[in-house]
Design a protein around this motif. Structure first.
Motif, PDB file in Angstrom:
ATOM      1  N   THR A  89       0.702  -1.253  -0.081  1.00  0.00           N
ATOM      2  CA  THR A  89       0.016   0.136   0.000  1.00  0.00           C
ATOM      3  C   THR A  89       0.868   1.207  -0.129  1.00  0.00           C
ATOM      4  N   LEU A  90       0.528   2.302  -0.870  1.00  0.00           N
ATOM      5  CA  LEU A  90       1.136   3.563  -0.883  1.00  0.00           C
ATOM      6  C   LEU A  90       0.300   4.516  -0.062  1.00  0.00           C
ATOM      7  N   PHE A  91       0.816   5.163   0.593  1.00  0.00           N
ATOM      8  CA  PHE A  91       0.077   6.292   1.529  1.00  0.00           C
ATOM      9  C   PHE A  91       0.771   7.333   1.227  1.00  0.00           C
ATOM     10  N   LEU A  92       0.019   8.336   0.575  1.00  0.00           N
ATOM     11  CA  LEU A  92       0.240   9.654   0.250  1.00  0.00           C
ATOM     12  C   LEU A  92      -0.236  10.654   1.164  1.00  0.00           C
ATOM     13  N   ASP A  93       0.396  11.196   2.098  1.00  0.00           N
ATOM     14  CA  ASP A  93      -0.029  12.056   3.208  1.00  0.00           C
ATOM     15  C   ASP A  93      -0.002  13.405   2.795  1.00  0.00           C
ATOM     16  N   GLU A  94      -0.975  14.234   2.992  1.00  0.00           N
ATOM     17  CA  GLU A  94      -1.117  15.775   2.708  1.00  0.00           C
ATOM     18  C   GLU A  94      -0.993  15.716   1.090  1.00  0.00           C
ATOM     19  N   ILE A  95      -1.690  15.133   0.537  1.00  0.00           N
ATOM     20  CA  ILE A  95      -1.735  15.202  -1.031  1.00  0.00           C
ATOM     21  C   ILE A  95      -2.211  16.290  -1.432  1.00  0.00           C
ATOM     22  N   GLY A  96      -2.969  17.192  -0.605  1.00  0.00           N
ATOM     23  CA  GLY A  96      -3.111  18.646  -1.053  1.00  0.00           C
ATOM     24  C   GLY A  96      -2.190  19.517  -1.361  1.00  0.00           C
ATOM     25  N   ALA A 126      -9.478  23.838  -2.718  1.00  0.00           N
ATOM     26  CA  ALA A 126      -8.195  24.067  -3.502  1.00  0.00           C
ATOM     27  C   ALA A 126      -8.536  23.907  -5.116  1.00  0.00           C
ATOM     28  N   ILE A 127      -9.403  22.861  -5.288  1.00  0.00           N
ATOM     29  CA  ILE A 127      -9.713  23.070  -6.895  1.00  0.00           C
ATOM     30  C   ILE A 127     -10.336  24.042  -7.301  1.00  0.00           C
ATOM     31  N   ARG A 128     -11.049  24.809  -6.763  1.00  0.00           N
ATOM     32  CA  ARG A 128     -11.939  26.230  -6.920  1.00  0.00           C
ATOM     33  C   ARG A 128     -10.709  27.086  -7.237  1.00  0.00           C
ATOM     34  N   GLU A 129     -10.027  27.036  -6.439  1.00  0.00           N
ATOM     35  CA  GLU A 129      -8.612  28.004  -6.313  1.00  0.00           C
ATOM     36  C   GLU A 129      -7.667  27.780  -7.550  1.00  0.00           C
ATOM     37  N   GLY A 130      -7.895  26.474  -7.989  1.00  0.00           N
ATOM     38  CA  GLY A 130      -6.736  26.018  -9.099  1.00  0.00           C
ATOM     39  C   GLY A 130      -5.625  25.352  -8.549  1.00  0.00           C
ATOM     40  N   SER A 131      -5.504  25.109  -7.323  1.00  0.00           N
ATOM     41  CA  SER A 131      -4.124  24.669  -6.754  1.00  0.00           C
ATOM     42  C   SER A 131      -4.239  23.223  -6.717  1.00  0.00           C
ATOM     43  N   PHE A 132      -5.134  22.608  -7.131  1.00  0.00           N
ATOM     44  CA  PHE A 132      -5.524  20.989  -7.197  1.00  0.00           C
ATOM     45  C   PHE A 132      -6.267  20.532  -8.266  1.00  0.00           C
ATOM     46  N   ARG A 133      -5.841  19.631  -9.087  1.00  0.00           N
ATOM     47  CA  ARG A 133      -6.275  19.312 -10.466  1.00  0.00           C
ATOM     48  C   ARG A 133      -7.806  18.359  -9.961  1.00  0.00           C
ATOM     49  N   GLN A 134      -8.729  18.812 -10.741  1.00  0.00           N
ATOM     50  CA  GLN A 134      -9.966  18.017 -10.402  1.00  0.00           C
ATOM     51  C   GLN A 134      -9.922  16.729 -10.901  1.00  0.00           C
ATOM     52  N   ASP A 135      -9.446  16.407 -12.071  1.00  0.00           N
ATOM     53  CA  ASP A 135      -9.379  15.026 -12.649  1.00  0.00           C
ATOM     54  C   ASP A 135      -8.308  14.023 -11.685  1.00  0.00           C
ATOM     55  N   LEU A 136      -7.372  14.691 -11.074  1.00  0.00           N
ATOM     56  CA  LEU A 136      -6.735  14.004  -9.905  1.00  0.00           C
ATOM     57  C   LEU A 136      -7.658  13.731  -8.676  1.00  0.00           C
ATOM     58  N   TYR A 137      -8.129  14.704  -8.334  1.00  0.00           N
ATOM     59  CA  TYR A 137      -9.197  14.419  -7.303  1.00  0.00           C
ATOM     60  C   TYR A 137     -10.210  13.309  -7.403  1.00  0.00           C
TER      61      TYR A 137
END
Ligand SMILES: Nc1ncnc2c1ncn2[C@@H]1O[C@H](COP(=O)(O)OP(=O)(O)OP(=O)(O)O)[C@@H](O)[C@H]1O
Ligand SMILES: [Mg+2]
Length: 461
Positions: free
Chosen positions: A243-250, A295-306
């Motif tokens: 298992t890969l745990f990506l913490d603080e992905i934001g 974050a998505i609204r702000e444009g700092s996180f990709r919606q498709d990744l979400y």
């Protein structure tokens, strides 16, 4: 201060018995002069260690009654450590005792200091075995999830979800304020899955500088950049089979978000500086304490990744929204720390309980953990008070609540009373029932009604 050790001395010579008792005043000592009394004391006193003289009436010169007593004691409580006192030169008898389950033997005449060492070792052995037994029990799931203490409906519901999701390979996004147990849940998803024998690899995307994060995640070939003097596998590759745990992905920078997305689609990684894709089989769990839609609204996180990482979302409510869970978790931490610190702390005072119920817990479970830990370190025995937890003590809890549904109110008050009684009695059901002035069966019914576990006791009286 006295230790937690309880010692039963079975000896018909009252002079000798009193002398031993006096010598062992570090322990809670009780005496018995015959088999019946010894068995009674075993039940009421629950000694970890018994010193047993083999010459008991009606056979004070022989060993028959002593051996029979030993058998009965071990039959009633097999975990008890029995040290047999034998006459000089009765080696066969001593060996026979050990064969029958005695912990050790000691030849008379007694040198109390030597005997004291044996008793201490026996106490220690008993404690170790007890600890192992508890560990085994918790591994068998007396808690809803390994290590996760919960009693509230939201958290029990969440535990059930984790159990259901674990065996599948769906990508899970765990959200919640800091300290709510996100990593704990990620580990539970791993350890309840078929991948449990594989690696659990965690990477904190916020803690690693952007420039290093890419090669941390994807690895690199030798010479890929200055300082890359040899090839290295990245964390994703290292998690293969697990298992890969990506913490603080934001907090992942945008260029890596694109690369991660590609990995999630293709299930292949390319080390930095290499064009060769390497297939990787991992289950991905992500966590964040940020509001990703913001974050998505702000444009700092990709919606498709979400959408990729949130095939299923698990939200951990803050501790202050889990009702009396705070008391259950506090008790669990208290047991854990008083064991590891070897401090016999016996529970929380009413003021401490009130203060914990009132506090807002901005740091959630981690804050609770820290407060209980330092309280245990500082404690001088007895109970933990509000001040030990770093709270100003306040006298009463108020319930500002517009909800006037009587049954709901009664349920809530009942549930809270049960949890408090358990906390105050240090998990002793008989005491807790007495505090609530109900019978034990009624108390067990209440536990059942609120799907609470009868506690594993940490106290001993
Ligand atoms: N319900 C619980 N019962 C017992 N222990 C818990 C519970 N929830 C969390 N803990 C413990 O509290 C500590 C904090 O939990 P964890 O690290 O999982 O939180 P987190 O949400 O990842 O925090 P952060 O956002 O700060 O990284 C850990 O030691 C964890 O084992
Ligand atoms: Mg964490």
């Amino acid at each position: 201060m006295r230790s937690e050790g309880r010692l039963l001395i079975v000896e018909d010579d009252t002079g000798v018995a009193e002398q031993l008792k006096w010598h062992f005043d570090d322990y809670h000592v009780v005496l018995a002069g015959d088999r019946r009394t010894a068995l009674d004391r075993l039940e009421t006193h629950r000694p970890q260690v018994v010193i047993l003289d083999l010459g008991l009436p009606p056979d004070p010169e022989g060993t028959s009654e002593g051996l029979a007593t030993m058998q009965d004691l071990l039959a009633a409580r097999p975990e008890t450590k029995i040290i047999v006192l034998t006459g000089r030169g009765s080696r066969e008898v001593a060996m026979k005792c050990v064969e029958m389950g005695a912990y050790d033997f000691y030849n008379k005449p007694v040198d109390v200091d030597e005997l004291g060492l044996i008793v201490r070792r026996a106490m220690h052995m008993h404690a170790l075995e007890e600890e192992n037994r508890k560990l085994r029990e918790s591994a068998l799931g007396t808690q809803p999830l390994d290590g996760l203490v919960a009693g509230s409906d939201v958290m029990l519901e969440l535990s059930r979800k984790v159990e259901k999701l674990a065996p599948s390979d769906v990508t899970v996004l765990v959200t919640g304020e800091s300290g709510t147990g996100k990593e704990l849940v990620a580990r539970a998803l791993h350890s309840l899955s078929a991948r449990r024998e594989g690696p659990f690899v965690a990477i904190n995307c916020a803690a690693i500088p952007d420039t290093l994060l890419e090669s941390e995640l994807f690895g690199h070939e030798r010479g890929a950049f200055t300082g890359a003097d040899r090839s290295r596998a990245g964390k994703i590759e290292l998690a293969n089979g697990g298992t890969l745990f990506l913490d603080e992905i934001g907090d992942m920078p945008p260029n890596l978000q694109a690369k991660l997305l590609r990995f999630l689609q293709e299930r292949e990684v390319e080390r930095v500086g290499s064009g060769k894709p390497i297939p990787v089989d991992v289950r991905v769990v992500c966590a964040t304490n940020r509001d990703l839609s913001e974050a998505i609204r702000e444009g700092s996180f990709r919606q498709d990744l979400y959408y990729r990482i949130s095939e299923v979302c698990l939200h951990l409510p803050p501790l202050r929204e889990r009702g009396t869970d705070v008391l259950l978790i506090a008790r669990a931490f208290l047991e854990q720390f008083s064991r590891s610190q070897r401090k016999p702390v016996r529970g929380f005072t009413e003021r401490a309980v009130n203060a914990m119920l009132e506090h807002d817990w901005p740091g959630n479970v981690r804050e609770l953990q820290n407060r209980v830990k330092s309280a245990v370190v500082m404690a001088e025995g007895g109970k933990i008070d509000a001040a030990d937890l770093g709270f100003e003590s306040r006298p009463e809890v108020e319930h500002a609540d517009a909800d006037l549904d009587l049954r709901k109110l009664r349920d809530r008050v009942e549930r809270e009373a049960v949890t408090r009684a358990l906390a105050l009695s240090n998990g002793n059901v008989a005491k807790a029932a007495a505090l609530l002035r109900v019978t034990r069966p009624t108390f067990y019914n209440l536990l059942k009604k609120f799907s609470m576990q009868p506690p594993g006791r940490s106290g001993d009286d």
